[in-house]
Design an enzyme around this catalytic site. Sequence first.
Site, PDB file in Angstrom:
ATOM      1  N   HIS A 108       0.828  -1.329   0.084  1.00 23.26           N
ATOM      2  CA  HIS A 108       0.038  -0.182   0.039  1.00 23.26           C
ATOM      3  C   HIS A 108       0.709   1.292  -0.015  1.00 23.26           C
ATOM      4  O   HIS A 108       1.294   1.873   0.987  1.00 23.26           O
ATOM      5  CB  HIS A 108      -0.747   0.027   1.121  1.00 23.26           C
ATOM      6  CG  HIS A 108      -1.918   1.127   1.130  1.00 23.26           C
ATOM      7  ND1 HIS A 108      -2.814   1.146   2.463  1.00 23.26           N
ATOM      8  CD2 HIS A 108      -2.271   2.223   0.377  1.00 23.26           C
ATOM      9  CE1 HIS A 108      -3.745   2.169   2.101  1.00 23.26           C
ATOM     10  NE2 HIS A 108      -3.272   2.744   0.745  1.00 23.26           N
ATOM     11  N   HIS A 152       1.130   4.979  -2.287  1.00 26.24           N
ATOM     12  CA  HIS A 152       0.597   6.028  -3.089  1.00 26.24           C
ATOM     13  C   HIS A 152       1.578   6.969  -3.629  1.00 26.24           C
ATOM     14  O   HIS A 152       2.483   7.391  -2.953  1.00 26.24           O
ATOM     15  CB  HIS A 152      -0.441   6.821  -2.517  1.00 26.24           C
ATOM     16  CG  HIS A 152      -1.575   6.206  -2.133  1.00 26.24           C
ATOM     17  ND1 HIS A 152      -2.620   5.185  -3.047  1.00 26.24           N
ATOM     18  CD2 HIS A 152      -2.095   5.677  -1.032  1.00 26.24           C
ATOM     19  CE1 HIS A 152      -3.272   4.667  -2.306  1.00 26.24           C
ATOM     20  NE2 HIS A 152      -3.373   4.999  -0.924  1.00 26.24           N
ATOM     21  N   ALA A 182      -4.628   8.376  -3.253  1.00 30.03           N
ATOM     22  CA  ALA A 182      -5.963   8.074  -3.210  1.00 30.03           C
ATOM     23  C   ALA A 182      -6.769   9.534  -2.838  1.00 30.03           C
ATOM     24  O   ALA A 182      -7.863   9.396  -3.619  1.00 30.03           O
ATOM     25  CB  ALA A 182      -5.946   7.247  -1.869  1.00 30.03           C
ATOM     26  N   HIS A 204     -10.749   1.576  -1.244  1.00 31.17           N
ATOM     27  CA  HIS A 204     -10.131   2.943  -0.734  1.00 31.17           C
ATOM     28  C   HIS A 204     -10.988   4.073  -1.229  1.00 31.17           C
ATOM     29  O   HIS A 204     -10.906   4.410  -2.292  1.00 31.17           O
ATOM     30  CB  HIS A 204      -8.732   3.087  -1.253  1.00 31.17           C
ATOM     31  CG  HIS A 204      -8.032   3.724  -0.406  1.00 31.17           C
ATOM     32  ND1 HIS A 204      -7.964   4.990  -0.217  1.00 31.17           N
ATOM     33  CD2 HIS A 204      -6.499   3.466   0.001  1.00 31.17           C
ATOM     34  CE1 HIS A 204      -7.086   5.447   0.608  1.00 31.17           C
ATOM     35  NE2 HIS A 204      -6.179   4.507   0.705  1.00 31.17           N
ATOM     36  N   TYR A 215     -11.192   7.691   5.733  1.00 30.45           N
ATOM     37  CA  TYR A 215     -10.557   6.393   5.290  1.00 30.45           C
ATOM     38  C   TYR A 215     -11.211   5.347   6.284  1.00 30.45           C
ATOM     39  O   TYR A 215     -11.517   4.431   5.617  1.00 30.45           O
ATOM     40  CB  TYR A 215      -9.096   6.581   5.365  1.00 30.45           C
ATOM     41  CG  TYR A 215      -8.707   7.394   4.182  1.00 30.45           C
ATOM     42  CD1 TYR A 215      -9.143   8.158   3.278  1.00 30.45           C
ATOM     43  CD2 TYR A 215      -7.052   7.304   3.997  1.00 30.45           C
ATOM     44  CE1 TYR A 215      -8.349   8.830   2.241  1.00 30.45           C
ATOM     45  CE2 TYR A 215      -6.444   7.668   2.807  1.00 30.45           C
ATOM     46  CZ  TYR A 215      -7.474   8.840   1.974  1.00 30.45           C
ATOM     47  OH  TYR A 215      -6.756   9.255   1.055  1.00 30.45           O
ATOM     48  N   HIS A 228      -5.710   0.449   6.058  1.00 23.19           N
ATOM     49  CA  HIS A 228      -5.651   1.136   7.183  1.00 23.19           C
ATOM     50  C   HIS A 228      -6.037   0.128   8.501  1.00 23.19           C
ATOM     51  O   HIS A 228      -6.991   0.361   9.281  1.00 23.19           O
ATOM     52  CB  HIS A 228      -6.722   2.433   7.255  1.00 23.19           C
ATOM     53  CG  HIS A 228      -6.691   2.888   5.832  1.00 23.19           C
ATOM     54  ND1 HIS A 228      -7.701   3.029   5.061  1.00 23.19           N
ATOM     55  CD2 HIS A 228      -5.662   3.885   5.321  1.00 23.19           C
ATOM     56  CE1 HIS A 228      -7.170   3.890   4.054  1.00 23.19           C
ATOM     57  NE2 HIS A 228      -6.007   4.091   4.250  1.00 23.19           N
ATOM     58  N   GLU A 252       1.622   2.455   3.762  1.00 26.91           N
ATOM     59  CA  GLU A 252       1.016   3.711   3.133  1.00 26.91           C
ATOM     60  C   GLU A 252       1.928   5.086   3.207  1.00 26.91           C
ATOM     61  O   GLU A 252       1.575   6.036   2.956  1.00 26.91           O
ATOM     62  CB  GLU A 252      -0.271   4.326   3.702  1.00 26.91           C
ATOM     63  CG  GLU A 252      -1.132   4.948   2.814  1.00 26.91           C
ATOM     64  CD  GLU A 252      -2.732   5.206   3.170  1.00 26.91           C
ATOM     65  OE1 GLU A 252      -3.130   4.987   4.202  1.00 26.91           O
ATOM     66  OE2 GLU A 252      -3.331   5.904   2.401  1.00 26.91           O
ATOM     67  N   ARG A 270       3.096  11.998   8.421  1.00 25.06           N
ATOM     68  CA  ARG A 270       4.315  11.970   7.643  1.00 25.06           C
ATOM     69  C   ARG A 270       5.340  12.191   8.636  1.00 25.06           C
ATOM     70  O   ARG A 270       6.543  12.429   8.640  1.00 25.06           O
ATOM     71  CB  ARG A 270       4.355  13.193   6.759  1.00 25.06           C
ATOM     72  CG  ARG A 270       3.400  12.932   5.519  1.00 25.06           C
ATOM     73  CD  ARG A 270       3.559  13.720   4.189  1.00 25.06           C
ATOM     74  NE  ARG A 270       2.442  13.271   3.247  1.00 25.06           N
ATOM     75  CZ  ARG A 270       2.543  13.481   2.011  1.00 25.06           C
ATOM     76  NH1 ARG A 270       3.628  14.384   1.669  1.00 25.06           N
ATOM     77  NH2 ARG A 270       1.785  13.057   1.104  1.00 25.06           N
TER      78      ARG A 270
END
Lengths: 356, 356
Positions: free
Chosen positions: A6, A8, A71, A177, A193, A222, A283, A289
Amino acid sequence: MIIDIHGHFTTVPQALHDFRKSQLDGDFAPDTIVGQAASIPDEDLRSAIENGQRKLQMERGTDLTIFSPIAGAMAHHLGDATISRFWTEACNNLIHRVVRMFPRHFAGVCQLPQSPGVAPENCIAELRRCVEELGFLGCNLNPDPAGGYWTDPPMTDRWWYPLYEVLCELDVPAMIHVSSSCNPHFHHTGAHYLNGDTSVFMQCLTSDLFRDFPDLRFVIPHGGGAVPYHWGRYRGLAQDLDRPILEEHLLNNIYFDTCVYHTPGIELLTRVIPAKNVLFASEMIGAVRGIDPRTGRYYDDTRYYLDEIGLAPDERQMIFEDNARRVYPRLDSLLRSQGRGHDRRTCVATGLTRGS
Amino acid sequence: MIIDIHGHFTTVPQALHDFRKSQLDGDFAPDTIVGQAASIPDEDLRSAIENGQRKLQMERGTDLTIFSPIAGAMAHHLGDATISRFWTEACNNLIHRVVRMFPRHFAGVCQLPQSPGVAPENCIAELRRCVEELGFLGCNLNPDPAGGYWTDPPMTDRWWYPLYEVLCELDVPAMIHVSSSCNPHFHHTGAHYLNGDTSVFMQCLTSDLFRDFPDLRFVIPHGGGAVPYHWGRYRGLAQDLDRPILEEHLLNNIYFDTCVYHTPGIELLTRVIPAKNVLFASEMIGAVRGIDPRTGRYYDDTRYYLDEIGLAPDERQMIFEDNARRVYPRLDSLLRSQGRGHDRRTCVATGLTRGS
């Protein structure tokens, strides 16, 4: 090897966002964006990856990421089906270019050209193009193209069946998703989400979807939203509703990823859900982050939490590699074609070779 | 003593459901239901409780339940504000009658006469009546009177402030509790409830609601939805969004109940969330009614899970009693007026006197 199922392309060059804005503003014909995205130089894509996801792969000792467009930017609720179609094509093509640049470290999953009120059949052509022509392994499927208003039929409605038929035919899974939310109740990564994950699991519980499609596979990301934390509630609801036990009813078709950003959550997930249904994922670079001051590591460094809890070697092997090869059979074929067969267990089995 | 802060009158005599159907069908003027509900004989209420919630209290060794009307039946999306007003009054009056019959075992929390698109100010009169005249301890507050379509403003919007002012003035908490869902995506107890909990927590995280109302208290039920399981995500999101750390930002105002129906979930909740923010609750008789074949106990016998995990005595005391007295100060006053002051720790501290 360690497969992160997972990720993106959140580090995409700013130009893509600018092109998207122009598309939505109506500055150009909707299909213009495909050529605009194609004009982004290879070196910009390469540096976005090398300074982003590839760098973190190396730091964390993960080998390959199953990679898809941003996403939150799918935003199927913006514009119409035509705008969605070309935006989707542009985004998927960028993923394809990344995969060609880093064929041993990224494999593609596509977004779909969904649009509220438009039948999911409309997505089949792009799904086929991505899987059959571009070598993608699966798709992200948005259960709420309305962006937080949930106005299309639930995922267990026959509305979705034509798409499911093709998923089964191609033998590719769908990650459930949602995208961004335009409903002010739902922060996109902090509520929408997780709500999407939880809602679709319960839709499956109350339906016979997997009796109709025994080979259909859903990855619920998730960490499964609220589901593993409330596993007793779901077991009890299944019992009250005269559904089969969950292991038989849902766990041949539903898989959870490990995007849960602390050790107690990962511990619960792996304790409650059978290892065969858990797929390693981070993810990264995504919803969260920062670096956790308590651990000194990125919140989304989920390998750290899995290392911490001391899984049995066979469970580690399933979660880090084997389940991904099984749920995404096209990944297994791809890896074998690269000479990366199913026999390199050292890294996973020891769990001690971070950054190796 | 052991205080269960979350129970609904789910065993209400069938007559009430019949009256409600008549009300919604327009068979009578909307206010008729108040008299109809008042006509339900005391013995029917008594037997509903004695064969239901009171029986289970005795079996499980819990002392008092904070009791409110059926959450799923609030259904603020049915009818209009006038219908909602009288339905609410009828339901709250029944809770008051139960509390008068069993004053040592039940204390009241009210539903509110919410209605989609109608300002929350409209609920103040009924809140005052219940707290000031009927001796209720708090209210259930529905963040989505639209029943799954979430069309009213989020809970942090000034739209809700007049109601919050009165909650603070009366010094009563609100349990954030959605009702039934008319959106086919959201099974009410399997998705909508948990999504509501998760969404409102995140609304609070992104807002300064508790800076505006430092004394406002929200109880987020069902173990906080997905929140404790994803505590790392929320800590990380707060950090990314430049919010204060969650303990300072939210945990002086937000509390979670223990309606999580398996031991691993309860273990995670009590490990991740400070004991001062966790309140014992079962929602018995509620969402899940069966007996778990793995344990031989009701899924919603949450005292069992808490006993299993072996909390420290001071944590048990907080979770089972002290936090409830603190979050619901009118409960503490009520108990003291009954001679049940704050000195009976034996039952809780040992954790071994089930059914005592």
